[in-house]
Design an enzyme around this catalytic site. Structure first.
Site, PDB file in Angstrom:
ATOM      1  N   PHE A 139       0.848  -1.186   0.000  1.00 32.24           N
ATOM      2  CA  PHE A 139       0.000   0.000   0.000  1.00 32.24           C
ATOM      3  C   PHE A 139       0.896   1.252   0.000  1.00 32.24           C
ATOM      4  O   PHE A 139       1.862   1.321   0.762  1.00 32.24           O
ATOM      5  CB  PHE A 139      -0.923  -0.012   1.224  1.00 32.24           C
ATOM      6  CG  PHE A 139      -2.000   1.023   1.158  1.00 32.24           C
ATOM      7  CD1 PHE A 139      -3.127   0.819   0.375  1.00 32.24           C
ATOM      8  CD2 PHE A 139      -1.884   2.209   1.843  1.00 32.24           C
ATOM      9  CE1 PHE A 139      -4.125   1.786   0.300  1.00 32.24           C
ATOM     10  CE2 PHE A 139      -2.873   3.177   1.771  1.00 32.24           C
ATOM     11  CZ  PHE A 139      -3.999   2.970   0.992  1.00 32.24           C
ATOM     12  N   ASP A 208       0.788  -4.282   8.882  1.00 34.34           N
ATOM     13  CA  ASP A 208      -0.333  -3.385   8.589  1.00 34.34           C
ATOM     14  C   ASP A 208      -1.575  -4.258   8.444  1.00 34.34           C
ATOM     15  O   ASP A 208      -1.667  -5.083   7.533  1.00 34.34           O
ATOM     16  CB  ASP A 208      -0.047  -2.604   7.298  1.00 34.34           C
ATOM     17  CG  ASP A 208      -1.104  -1.539   7.020  1.00 34.34           C
ATOM     18  OD1 ASP A 208      -2.254  -1.708   7.477  1.00 34.34           O
ATOM     19  OD2 ASP A 208      -0.783  -0.547   6.330  1.00 34.34           O
ATOM     20  N   TYR A 233     -11.745   2.701   9.662  1.00 40.77           N
ATOM     21  CA  TYR A 233     -12.925   3.001   8.827  1.00 40.77           C
ATOM     22  C   TYR A 233     -13.259   1.916   7.817  1.00 40.77           C
ATOM     23  O   TYR A 233     -14.190   2.055   7.050  1.00 40.77           O
ATOM     24  CB  TYR A 233     -12.755   4.352   8.109  1.00 40.77           C
ATOM     25  CG  TYR A 233     -11.458   4.535   7.354  1.00 40.77           C
ATOM     26  CD1 TYR A 233     -11.290   3.991   6.091  1.00 40.77           C
ATOM     27  CD2 TYR A 233     -10.409   5.258   7.904  1.00 40.77           C
ATOM     28  CE1 TYR A 233     -10.110   4.144   5.402  1.00 40.77           C
ATOM     29  CE2 TYR A 233      -9.221   5.421   7.217  1.00 40.77           C
ATOM     30  CZ  TYR A 233      -9.070   4.870   5.966  1.00 40.77           C
ATOM     31  OH  TYR A 233      -7.891   5.024   5.294  1.00 40.77           O
ATOM     32  N   LYS A 234     -12.497   0.808   7.801  1.00 40.10           N
ATOM     33  CA  LYS A 234     -12.805  -0.263   6.846  1.00 40.10           C
ATOM     34  C   LYS A 234     -13.729  -1.277   7.533  1.00 40.10           C
ATOM     35  O   LYS A 234     -14.875  -0.974   7.783  1.00 40.10           O
ATOM     36  CB  LYS A 234     -11.499  -0.868   6.334  1.00 40.10           C
ATOM     37  CG  LYS A 234     -10.771   0.142   5.415  1.00 40.10           C
ATOM     38  CD  LYS A 234      -9.378  -0.257   5.025  1.00 40.10           C
ATOM     39  CE  LYS A 234      -8.787   0.819   4.116  1.00 40.10           C
ATOM     40  NZ  LYS A 234      -7.318   0.784   4.065  1.00 40.10           N
ATOM     41  N   ARG A 408     -12.372  -4.233  -7.784  1.00 39.86           N
ATOM     42  CA  ARG A 408     -12.210  -4.837  -6.466  1.00 39.86           C
ATOM     43  C   ARG A 408     -13.576  -4.934  -5.785  1.00 39.86           C
ATOM     44  O   ARG A 408     -14.291  -3.934  -5.678  1.00 39.86           O
ATOM     45  CB  ARG A 408     -11.262  -3.948  -5.650  1.00 39.86           C
ATOM     46  CG  ARG A 408     -10.735  -4.581  -4.391  1.00 39.86           C
ATOM     47  CD  ARG A 408      -9.689  -3.701  -3.759  1.00 39.86           C
ATOM     48  NE  ARG A 408     -10.264  -2.438  -3.294  1.00 39.86           N
ATOM     49  CZ  ARG A 408      -9.748  -1.706  -2.304  1.00 39.86           C
ATOM     50  NH1 ARG A 408      -8.649  -2.099  -1.707  1.00 39.86           N
ATOM     51  NH2 ARG A 408     -10.315  -0.579  -1.933  1.00 39.86           N
TER      52      ARG A 408
HETATM   53  C1  LIG Z   1      -6.551   1.887   3.934  1.00 40.37           C
HETATM   54  C2  LIG Z   1      -5.127   1.597   4.237  1.00 40.37           C
HETATM   55  C3  LIG Z   1      -4.339   2.515   4.927  1.00 40.37           C
HETATM   56  C4  LIG Z   1      -4.935   3.841   5.275  1.00 40.37           C
HETATM   57  O1  LIG Z   1      -4.063   4.749   5.818  1.00 40.37           O
HETATM   58  P1  LIG Z   1      -4.644   6.147   6.302  1.00 40.37           P
HETATM   59  O2  LIG Z   1      -3.520   6.775   6.977  1.00 40.37           O
HETATM   60  O3  LIG Z   1      -5.833   5.886   7.160  1.00 40.37           O
HETATM   61  O4  LIG Z   1      -5.088   6.889   5.083  1.00 40.37           O
HETATM   62  C5  LIG Z   1      -3.045   2.156   5.248  1.00 40.37           C
HETATM   63  N1  LIG Z   1      -2.537   0.955   4.876  1.00 40.37           N
HETATM   64  C6  LIG Z   1      -3.272   0.068   4.189  1.00 40.37           C
HETATM   65  C7  LIG Z   1      -2.687  -1.243   3.812  1.00 40.37           C
HETATM   66  C8  LIG Z   1      -4.576   0.363   3.841  1.00 40.37           C
HETATM   67  O5  LIG Z   1      -5.296  -0.506   3.154  1.00 40.37           O
END
Ligand SMILES: *Cc1c(COP(=O)(O)O)cnc(C)c1O
Length: 449
Positions: A139, A208, A233-234, A408
């Site tokens: 990511f 992560d 938020y997911k 997705r």
């Molecule tokens: C959604 C996501 C993030 C989000 O990071 P934010 O700092 O909340 O924007 C980080 N890492 C992964 C792997 C994600 O899927």
């Protein structure tokens, strides 16, 4: 197979069926994007209303310590909210209650924990490990955060594909930073094995868990993980921009140091001392004043996930995605809608071997065939994936598009029915068969995809 009939049977036998009513979902929508922004729990609006009107409006500053509520009882204080939400997230990821805190964004928490790992590696031995090892296609924010520390001369970024991580783990590696479930393909790493491998090489591991928490089983304690971060938020349904969380194994608490030494991470913030002295344990990961509205909404989402239970969520998520694939195959005209072989790597689409990239003009599943080795999503490559995504959204089936050519679909087990999954597969087959994605209105890119 008759998808509609099969869906009725599966919904009738679904032990989580009643939980759909605990969410507020708009009519006419099949929501397959809970992996990007979780749905709204029914209780969230009332909770926020109470926090705003009663705790803020009437309690005012007293609410930091716990304002008297309408019944004359004391509501829990705001000041402990990051710890309280952390203790509730802990069992969802196999952590002890005092090893997790809810704060900041995932990005900021990654920065703090990479820094912490680097500081712990700069022991007395003389040789200083500076390499942060990750994989290409991780990511972006994970990779960018390493880059930021690299620009300050504090870290050195090294990327190696999943099957070459073992070789890349040499005596210079301070930290292995990986995303447990890949955001684009859904491929899941073997957390226990990779953690063992990193430790053997003298490196720490930061996981992560953004696409894992609340959707798949995670046992940080059992794996011996050092650090972890994850998203609120997911699958935790904490709302847009919800605070994230950070985990630090208890054995590292005494040596834990991070560079954002703000007053809320101080041992005695209200002593107003000139010199910084870190709070005990993960509380020292706090920097500024916690965002109470965001944390209150996150707590509702976390409570709901905890009530349903991760084991049941993970089982249903696997059943939903497997059912989707069967429905798609039953639609008959999608010969390429077969999952990629288990050897398909977790990295970018470009990194897939020849067998995984056949028939670009067709729909091709890039997620692993074994549901135990993927997260709660299915990703499909299509030459015009963006337009296909938009055509699906126009039919009320909300998934998302990820560069360069991936459609997705997330299968949030807390609120999706098998019926929704059968309908979504039918819509996808119809969009492809009719070619309606070719309409010009589906080609215009929005800012957020
Ligand atoms: C959604 C996501 C993030 C989000 O990071 P934010 O700092 O909340 O924007 C980080 N890492 C992964 C792997 C994600 O899927």
């Amino acid at each position: 197979m008759n998808p509609a009939e099969e869906a009725r049977r599966l919904d009738a036998a679904d032990p989580l069926a009643a939980f759909r009513d605990r969410f507020l979902l708009p009519g006419g929508v099949i929501y397959l994007d809970g992996n990007s922004l979780g749905a709204l729990p029914r209780d969230t609006a009332a909770r926020l209303e109470a926090v705003v009107r009663r705790e803020w409006g009437e309690g005012l500053i007293r609410s930091w310590n716990g304002a008297p509520d309408l019944n004359g009882e004391r509501a829990p204080g705001w000041v402990d909210l990051p710890q309280r939400v952390g203790t509730k997230i802990a069992p969802l990821i196999g952590a002890q209650p005092h090893e997790v805190i809810a704060c900041d964004s995932t990005s900021v928490n990654i920065f703090k924990l990479i820094s912490a790992a680097l500081a712990m590696q700069s022991g007395a031995q003389g040789h200083r490990r500076k390499v942060i090892l990750s994989e290409p296609g991780n990511f972006p924010t994970d990779l960018y955060m390493i880059a930021g520390l690299e620009a300050q001369g504090l870290a050195q970024r090294r990327l190696a594909p999943a099957d070459q991580l073992a070789d890349a783990l040499d005596e210079d590696v301070a930290l292995l930073l990986l995303t447990h479930v890949h955001y684009r393909t859904g491929a899941m790493h073997d957390m226990a094995e990779l953690t063992r491998m990193a430790h053997r090489a003298g490196a720490f591991v930061l996981w992560d868990l953004s696409h894992s928490t609340g959707a798949v089983e995670v046992d940080l304690g059992h794996c011996g993980a050092d650090f972890a971060v994850g998203c609120g938020y997911k699958y935790l349904n904490g709302g847009p921009g919800a605070p994230a969380f950070a985990f630090v194994a208890e054995r590292h608490h005494a040596r834990l140091a991070q560079p954002l030494t703000g007053w809320f991470g101080h041992a005695r913030p209200f002593a107003f001392e000139d010199d910084y002295s870190p709070a005990a344990g993960v509380a020292r990961l706090l920097a500024g004043t916690p965002p109470i509205l965001g944390l209150a909404a996150l707590e509702v989402g976390v409570d709901l996930v905890a009530e349903i239970g991760v084991t049941r969520l993970a089982a249903k998520s696997r059943a939903l995605s497997e059912f989707f694939l069967r429905c798609l195959q039953a639609s008959g005209d999608l010969p390429e809608a077969t999952p990629a072989p288990a050897s398909c790597p977790s990295g970018t689409a470009e990194g897939a071997p020849a067998g995984c990239s056949a028939a670009r003009h067709e729909l091709h599943c890039v997620s692993l065939a074994d549901p135990a080795r993927r997260g709660s999503q299915l990703s499909f490559r299509h030459e015009n994936a963006y337009a296909v995504t938009q055509a699906l959204i126009a039919r009320g089936v909300i998934g998302d598009f990820r560069e360069p050519d991936v459609l997705r679909l997330g299968f949030s087990p807390a609120y999706l029915r098998f019926r929704d999954v059968a309908d979504a597969a039918r819509h996808l087959a119809e969009v492809l068969r009719s070619g309606e994605w070719r309409q010009p209105r589906f080609a215009t890119r929005a800012q957020v995809t």
